[in-house]
Write an enzyme that holds these catalytic residues in place. Structure first.
Site, PDB file in Angstrom:
ATOM      1  N   GLY A   1       0.873  -1.052  -0.025  1.00  0.00           N
ATOM      2  CA  GLY A   1       0.009  -0.135   0.132  1.00  0.00           C
ATOM      3  C   GLY A   1       0.829   1.084   0.104  1.00  0.00           C
ATOM      4  O   GLY A   1       0.482   2.376   0.331  1.00  0.00           O
TER       5      GLY A   1
ATOM      6  N   ALA B   1       1.590   3.324  -2.290  1.00  0.00           N
ATOM      7  CA  ALA B   1       1.280   4.379  -3.384  1.00  0.00           C
ATOM      8  C   ALA B   1       0.642   5.647  -2.686  1.00  0.00           C
ATOM      9  O   ALA B   1       0.523   6.670  -3.559  1.00  0.00           O
ATOM     10  CB  ALA B   1       0.703   3.792  -4.460  1.00  0.00           C
TER      11      ALA B   1
ATOM     12  N   ASP C   1      -1.440  -7.274  -7.351  1.00  0.00           N
ATOM     13  CA  ASP C   1      -3.006  -7.197  -6.818  1.00  0.00           C
ATOM     14  C   ASP C   1      -2.936  -8.309  -5.710  1.00  0.00           C
ATOM     15  O   ASP C   1      -2.830  -9.679  -5.767  1.00  0.00           O
ATOM     16  CB  ASP C   1      -3.961  -7.793  -7.774  1.00  0.00           C
ATOM     17  CG  ASP C   1      -5.243  -7.770  -7.193  1.00  0.00           C
ATOM     18  OD1 ASP C   1      -5.587  -7.518  -6.316  1.00  0.00           O
ATOM     19  OD2 ASP C   1      -6.286  -7.902  -8.325  1.00  0.00           O
ATOM     20  N   LEU C   2      -3.199  -7.993  -4.191  1.00  0.00           N
ATOM     21  CA  LEU C   2      -3.086  -8.732  -3.116  1.00  0.00           C
ATOM     22  C   LEU C   2      -4.387  -9.503  -3.124  1.00  0.00           C
ATOM     23  O   LEU C   2      -4.277 -10.462  -2.128  1.00  0.00           O
ATOM     24  CB  LEU C   2      -2.952  -7.864  -2.184  1.00  0.00           C
ATOM     25  CG  LEU C   2      -1.313  -7.356  -2.011  1.00  0.00           C
ATOM     26  CD1 LEU C   2      -1.451  -6.489  -0.590  1.00  0.00           C
ATOM     27  CD2 LEU C   2      -0.437  -8.038  -1.873  1.00  0.00           C
TER      28      LEU C   2
ATOM     29  N   SER D   1      -7.432  -2.017  12.468  1.00  0.00           N
ATOM     30  CA  SER D   1      -8.225  -0.889  12.618  1.00  0.00           C
ATOM     31  C   SER D   1      -9.240  -0.804  13.895  1.00  0.00           C
ATOM     32  O   SER D   1      -9.286  -1.868  14.528  1.00  0.00           O
ATOM     33  CB  SER D   1      -9.295  -0.803  11.493  1.00  0.00           C
ATOM     34  OG  SER D   1     -10.284  -0.054  11.537  1.00  0.00           O
TER      35      SER D   1
ATOM     36  N   TYR E   1     -15.514  -5.402   6.572  1.00  0.00           N
ATOM     37  CA  TYR E   1     -14.567  -4.510   6.888  1.00  0.00           C
ATOM     38  C   TYR E   1     -14.104  -4.858   8.282  1.00  0.00           C
ATOM     39  O   TYR E   1     -13.165  -5.414   8.659  1.00  0.00           O
ATOM     40  CB  TYR E   1     -14.961  -3.258   6.568  1.00  0.00           C
ATOM     41  CG  TYR E   1     -13.676  -2.306   7.043  1.00  0.00           C
ATOM     42  CD1 TYR E   1     -12.636  -2.342   6.296  1.00  0.00           C
ATOM     43  CD2 TYR E   1     -13.620  -1.688   8.115  1.00  0.00           C
ATOM     44  CE1 TYR E   1     -11.452  -1.534   6.294  1.00  0.00           C
ATOM     45  CE2 TYR E   1     -12.437  -0.752   8.439  1.00  0.00           C
ATOM     46  CZ  TYR E   1     -11.442  -0.776   7.515  1.00  0.00           C
ATOM     47  OH  TYR E   1     -10.276   0.035   7.930  1.00  0.00           O
TER      48      TYR E   1
ATOM     49  N   LYS F   1     -10.884  -6.919   9.932  1.00  0.00           N
ATOM     50  CA  LYS F   1      -9.909  -6.317  10.714  1.00  0.00           C
ATOM     51  C   LYS F   1      -9.939  -7.236  12.272  1.00  0.00           C
ATOM     52  O   LYS F   1      -8.731  -7.120  12.913  1.00  0.00           O
ATOM     53  CB  LYS F   1     -10.293  -4.919  10.861  1.00  0.00           C
ATOM     54  CG  LYS F   1     -10.172  -4.099   9.778  1.00  0.00           C
ATOM     55  CD  LYS F   1      -8.415  -4.174   9.357  1.00  0.00           C
ATOM     56  CE  LYS F   1      -8.547  -3.133   8.012  1.00  0.00           C
ATOM     57  NZ  LYS F   1      -6.837  -3.256   7.747  1.00  0.00           N
TER      58      LYS F   1
END
Length: 256
Positions: free
Chosen positions: A11, A13, A44-45, A115, A150, A154
């Protein structure tokens, strides 16, 4: 003269990954950036084959790596199956593959972005499938439940950090694995939510704070850099919250 450390950042970028890359580069360290585009290694993960190819490419670039910082992540409205593929399996499948390169370093470290959402309601079945390593079934379940993927991804990721950090091949070999659980960070990932009143209300309800502003990526970087450095010589399996007080507001004074 000491040899500069080499840190691989997924990540890299944008967001926290880009901020950390700038920070480490300014310190004279070497960064190997990984992202979908605009990175030294593009991958691409969500694709297990590309995760394996990523590791092979990194082996060509560097004989060893001193630290891995997994910053890559996505959030709704990205589909649930993509959420779990990037946020969970894009870490838990990738990091063990990188262990041989970490073992060649003198003071290796691994850091994972979790998160504050790990405290939110989750789908227990999805968490279980993730921790069992069943990617196909986890992606199918995530596709059914949508946005809750999401928080579930996490929660599973935080549990994976704590479970994995003490397994053979990690801390016993000097690879100290920890995480960080940010609250709202003003990155491109959350920018669409901050642009609407409805989005801001949803964020405030799910991530309450006692400070006036949300964090910048640069405010998270010092903790990431510390955990990835030799200065961190004793933290193992920890996932501290960096959230403007959200954890305390949501859970109260309970220590556990």
């Amino acid at each position: 003269m000491a040899v500069p450390r080499t840190t691989l950042i997924t990540g890299a970028a944008s967001g926290m990954g880009a901020a950390l890359a700038r920070h480490l580069t300014a310190l004279g360290e070497r960064v190997i950036g990984v992202d979908l585009h605009d990175a030294q290694v593009c991958a691409d993960l969500t694709d297990p084959a590309q995760r394996a190819a990523l590791v092979a490419r990194v082996q060509q670039i560097a004989p060893s790596i001193d630290a891995v910082v997994a910053c890559a992540g996505v959030s709704p409205p990205v589909p649930g199956d993509t959420l779990v593929a990037v946020n969970y399996f894009g870490v838990t499948d990738l990091l063990p593959r990188l262990l041989p390169l970490l073992h060649r370093a003198t003071e290796p470290r691994a850091v994972v972005i979790s998160s504050l959402a790990s405290l939110h309601p989750v789908d227990a079945r999805l968490v279980e499938l993730c921790l069992d390593g069943n990617e196909a079934a986890a992606r199918e379940q995530a596709g059914k439940i949508g946005a809750q993927s999401y928080a579930s991804s996490k929660r599973a990721l935080t549990q994976w950090i704590r479970r994995t950090a003490v397994l053979p091949g990690w801390a016993d070999k000097g690879v100290l694995l920890n995480g960080v659980a940010p609250g709202i960070v003003m990155t491109p990932m959350v920018a669409p939510l901050l642009e609407t009143a409805e989005g801001r209300e949803a964020l405030a309800a799910g991530v309450p704070t006692v400070v006036p502003d949300y964090a910048t990526a640069e405010q998270i970087v010092p903790l990431l850099a510390f955990l990835a450095s030799p200065a961190n010589g004793y933290m193992v399996g920890q996932v501290p919250f960096v959230d403007g007080g959200a954890d305390v507001l949501l859970r109260g004074e309970a220590a556990l």
